[in-house]
Design a protein around this motif. Structure first.
Motif, PDB file in Angstrom:
ATOM      1  N   LEU A  33       0.812  -1.323   0.115  1.00 44.45           N
ATOM      2  CA  LEU A  33       0.008   0.130  -0.059  1.00 44.45           C
ATOM      3  C   LEU A  33       0.984   1.297   0.079  1.00 44.45           C
ATOM      4  CD1 LEU A  33      -2.835  -0.856   2.380  1.00 44.45           C
ATOM      5  CD2 LEU A  33      -2.941  -0.948  -0.089  1.00 44.45           C
ATOM      6  N   LEU A  34       2.048   1.038   0.215  1.00 47.99           N
ATOM      7  CA  LEU A  34       2.950   2.012   0.310  1.00 47.99           C
ATOM      8  C   LEU A  34       3.743   2.458  -0.841  1.00 47.99           C
ATOM      9  CD1 LEU A  34       4.816   1.700   3.729  1.00 47.99           C
ATOM     10  CD2 LEU A  34       2.540   2.965   3.249  1.00 47.99           C
ATOM     11  N   SER A  35       4.120   3.646  -1.215  1.00 47.31           N
ATOM     12  CA  SER A  35       4.728   4.133  -2.431  1.00 47.31           C
ATOM     13  C   SER A  35       6.349   3.724  -2.067  1.00 47.31           C
ATOM     14  CB  SER A  35       4.782   5.358  -2.771  1.00 47.31           C
ATOM     15  OG  SER A  35       3.310   5.806  -3.260  1.00 47.31           O
ATOM     16  N   ARG A  36       7.295   3.808  -3.077  1.00 44.83           N
ATOM     17  CA  ARG A  36       8.517   3.343  -2.931  1.00 44.83           C
ATOM     18  C   ARG A  36       9.322   4.434  -1.921  1.00 44.83           C
ATOM     19  NH1 ARG A  36      10.230  -0.706  -5.652  1.00 44.83           N
ATOM     20  NH2 ARG A  36       9.004  -1.280  -7.612  1.00 44.83           N
ATOM     21  N   ASN A  37       8.886   5.895  -2.177  1.00 46.89           N
ATOM     22  CA  ASN A  37       9.356   6.830  -1.305  1.00 46.89           C
ATOM     23  C   ASN A  37       7.924   7.423  -0.995  1.00 46.89           C
ATOM     24  OD1 ASN A  37      12.130   6.666  -1.448  1.00 46.89           O
ATOM     25  ND2 ASN A  37      11.841   7.445  -3.725  1.00 46.89           N
ATOM     26  N   ARG A  56       1.023   7.242  -3.425  1.00 47.40           N
ATOM     27  CA  ARG A  56       0.024   6.924  -4.082  1.00 47.40           C
ATOM     28  C   ARG A  56      -1.399   6.710  -3.223  1.00 47.40           C
ATOM     29  NH1 ARG A  56       0.777   1.033  -5.960  1.00 47.40           N
ATOM     30  NH2 ARG A  56       0.481   1.003  -3.947  1.00 47.40           N
ATOM     31  N   ASN A  57      -1.564   6.511  -1.908  1.00 48.29           N
ATOM     32  CA  ASN A  57      -2.183   6.363  -0.925  1.00 48.29           C
ATOM     33  C   ASN A  57      -2.381   7.520   0.200  1.00 48.29           C
ATOM     34  OD1 ASN A  57      -3.662   3.981  -2.443  1.00 48.29           O
ATOM     35  ND2 ASN A  57      -2.037   2.832  -1.500  1.00 48.29           N
ATOM     36  N   GLY A  58      -1.418   8.263   0.134  1.00 47.50           N
ATOM     37  CA  GLY A  58      -1.864   9.470   1.125  1.00 47.50           C
ATOM     38  C   GLY A  58      -0.986   9.097   2.533  1.00 47.50           C
ATOM     39  N   VAL A  59      -0.955  10.290   3.230  1.00 50.09           N
ATOM     40  CA  VAL A  59      -0.277  10.248   4.456  1.00 50.09           C
ATOM     41  C   VAL A  59      -1.311  10.959   5.193  1.00 50.09           C
ATOM     42  CG1 VAL A  59       1.335  11.105   6.034  1.00 50.09           C
ATOM     43  CG2 VAL A  59       2.174  10.522   3.897  1.00 50.09           C
ATOM     44  N   PHE A  60      -1.601  10.267   6.322  1.00 50.48           N
ATOM     45  CA  PHE A  60      -2.585  10.784   7.441  1.00 50.48           C
ATOM     46  C   PHE A  60      -2.087  11.177   8.796  1.00 50.48           C
ATOM     47  CE2 PHE A  60      -4.775   8.460   4.190  1.00 50.48           C
ATOM     48  CZ  PHE A  60      -5.696   8.983   3.875  1.00 50.48           C
TER      49      PHE A  60
END
Length: 606
Positions: A33-37, A56-60
């Motif tokens: 679910l994480l991007s490479r960076n 891609r899936n954001g930071v909350f």
């Protein structure tokens, strides 16, 4: 707190750290679910700032999506399946576990089976009007939610129109983890009653608890009223909606009715989105595994051009011709075309036309019938037939003999062929990707390659760039290979020393990426320190290194290069550039001396 690094503690320093799926990051998290960076955390003055690196899936942070924000003590950071708690100092006020053991003690509680909500059945006129408005809002939500993250954000927006919550969270079905949150005050921290969640899960009812209080030392907020509603589908609790408020008016029965109705209507939608997302990530994981052993890595203009070309030609079914020197990754490009194309579920069959003797290549390509020649005791399919429904990759197509060129032309034109010794045509449905390191146009002029076959192959063509033209991509590839061989060999190495990086960038890489891969494997296997040093590199690379670029006192390797140069130049004295005579003086083969002169860059000094 949660995720692949559960139980870990990450100490922040003055340096910026990057979190993500790239193994070279300061914080590596193996989560698809994480991007490479994915994101970075850096210190600014006396504070720490978190940034979303276009993930891609954001930071909350505390349930709110952010691009950049300053972190405060107690903030909860959510990326992928991981949740982290940001602490300026050790503080028991913020436990690692958001669900607090307690006993359900409230002034009053009201339980409601989710599907018994007034908003789902007979209702008064005023309730019916509210129901109609709510259905319109839900239908708008359904049209806009394409994934679980968007679903939860729209759910929080919808509920806030009808339920005056201060904190709202979605918990996993077993109530062990908060997966999404929305706070009206970002600095608030929500703690969850374990006993209340257990009641909701076990009885599958929505519960309104009034005059409900968690210890202020734990929650930081006096909780007046709590609403907990289960998302359920086919008798299974998918997750929980948990809302609370410190307002003295608390939640009312009408809020319980509305929340129950919304959750009942949206439970099947959530289940569908989860299943769809799960299938999407499974497909992505399979695609990544297919290319994980050798992905196309690079950020240079030349590599970006190749990647753009691959993205354009992969979905179509045209024949592709790939040019490039040996070791530039032509087969890797063919694998990428297959993996991203419509035939990805079919086979990818590769054959190197230069690696198989001409006498055997025909039967390898076309197969043979029983009794076609001595030893053919059974019928056998060839590579072309085995690729039916998929992709056939012909490497070094320029080495194909003229007789086989004519036979293969029929495959491209008619999509049929005959096995060796056969008389019945065999039809195939294949995509052909060919590659060569030779100039086919020049071979046509020399009569070594058929013009009609060339035009059939050259529908779409592009060139894989040599490694020497990729600049800083050389270092990206080096780090990638080091990380691969560290896992394979089991030796810990932090990376490349500055001198090694300089040396890698100066070398012209005649063997391209394949040579770089071998060099990095050698450095990991034979190295003795925590960093790859010049002593771990092959001599050919060191001979090309320019010691004039170094500062400070010459190293052992620099002195050795100076001595080699002097020795070679002295051998050429009085020979007028005669390689045979100079090689004789040195006791070397002339070819070896020629390579040495080239590597040492001495051609203009002889």
């Amino acid at each position: 707190m949660f995720g692949p690094l559960k139980g870990s503690r990450i100490e922040l320093s003055e340096k910026t750290i990057v979190l993500g799926r790239e193994r070279s990051n300061a914080v590596y998290i193996g989560d698809l679910l994480l991007s490479r960076n994915h994101c970075s955390i850096e210190k600014k003055d006396e504070s720490y700032v978190i940034r979303d690196l276009q993930s891609r899936n954001g930071v909350f942070v505390n349930g709110i999506p952010i691009r950049e924000c300053t972190l405060n003590h107690g903030d909860r950071i959510e990326i992928g399946t991981s949740t982290f708690l940001f602490l300026v100092k050790e503080d028991s006020t913020f436990p690692d576990f958001p669900v607090v053991d307690d006993s359900l003690q409230a002034g009053s509680t009201l339980a409601l089976r989710v599907y018994d909500s007034l908003y789902l059945g007979d209702a008064s006129s005023s309730t019916a009007i509210k129901s109609a408005k709510m259905l319109v809002r839900i239908s708008q939500m359904l049209n806009g939610a394409t994934d679980v993250v968007a679903f939860t954000e729209k759910l929080f927006d919808l509920l806030f129109e009808y339920v005056p919550y201060e904190r709202a969270s979605i918990l996993e079905g077993d109530a062990t983890r908060i997966v999404a949150s929305r706070f009206t005050n970002q600095k608030q921290i929500q703690m969850v009653s374990k006993s209340l969640c257990e009641k909701v899960v076990s009885e599958k009812v929505a519960v309104l608890a009034s005059n409900f209080a968690l210890p202020e030392s734990v929650s930081g907020n006096q909780v007046e009223s709590v609403l907990c509603v289960p998302f359920a589908w086919l008798g299974h609790v998918l997750c929980l909606l948990y809302m609370d408020t410190s307002d003295q008016r608390g939640f009312q029965e009408d809020h319980l009715q509305i929340a129950s109705a919304v959750v009942a209507l949206l439970s099947p939608v959530l289940q569908h989105l989860r299943e769809t997302e799960n299938l999407r990530f499974q497909n992505q994981e399979l695609q990544e595994k297919l290319l994980a052993k050798s992905p196309i890595i690079g950020e240079s203009p030349a590599i970006r051009k190749v990647l753009q070309m691959l993205s354009r030609i992969s979905p179509i079914d045209s024949t592709v011709l790939i040019y490039g020197e040996s070791g530039t990754g032509k087969e890797l490009a063919a694998k990428s075309i297959h993996a991203a194309g419509s035939r990805r579920h079919g086979p990818l069959i590769a054959i190197n036309c230069a690696a198989i003797p001409e006498s055997l290549l025909e039967s390898e390509l076309f197969g043979y019938e029983k009794g076609a020649f001595t030893g053919a005791i059974n019928q056998r399919k060839g590579k072309i037939e085995s690729a039916n429904g998929g992709t056939l990759f012909l490497d070094e197509i320029g080495e194909l003999a003229p007789a086989l060129q004519a036979k293969f032309l029929r495959v491209l034109q008619e999509h049929e062929f005959e096995r060796v010794g056969g008389t019945r045509p065999v039809r195939v449905d294949i995509r052909v990707v060919a590659a060569t390191n030779r100039n086919l146009a020049a071979m046509i002029e020399e009569g070594k390659f058929r013009k009609d076959l060339y035009y059939r192959l050259n529908v779409v063509s592009f060139t894989m760039p040599p490694l020497r033209e990729l600049g800083e991509d050389i270092l990206l590839l080096s780090h990638y290979f080091v990380s691969q061989f560290v896992m394979k060999i089991g030796r810990r190495i932090h990376g490349l020393s500055p001198e090694v990086k300089e040396c890698l960038l100066q070398y012209d890489w005649p063997g391209n990426v394949r040579e770089l891969q071998n060099v990095m494997e050698r450095a990991v296997a034979l190295g003795t320190s925590e960093w790859a040093t010049l002593e771990d590199l092959p001599e050919a690379l060191l001979e090309r290194r320019s010691f004039s670029a170094n500062s400070g006192a010459p190293s052992y390797q620099d002195k050795l290069l100076q001595f080699k140069k002097g020795l070679v130049l002295k051998a050429f004295e009085g020979t007028k550039g005669n390689y045979n005579e100079a090689a004789s003086r040195l006791g070397l083969n002339p070819n070896h001396l020629y390579r040495l002169v080239k590597n040492l860059n001495l051609k203009d000094e002889i």
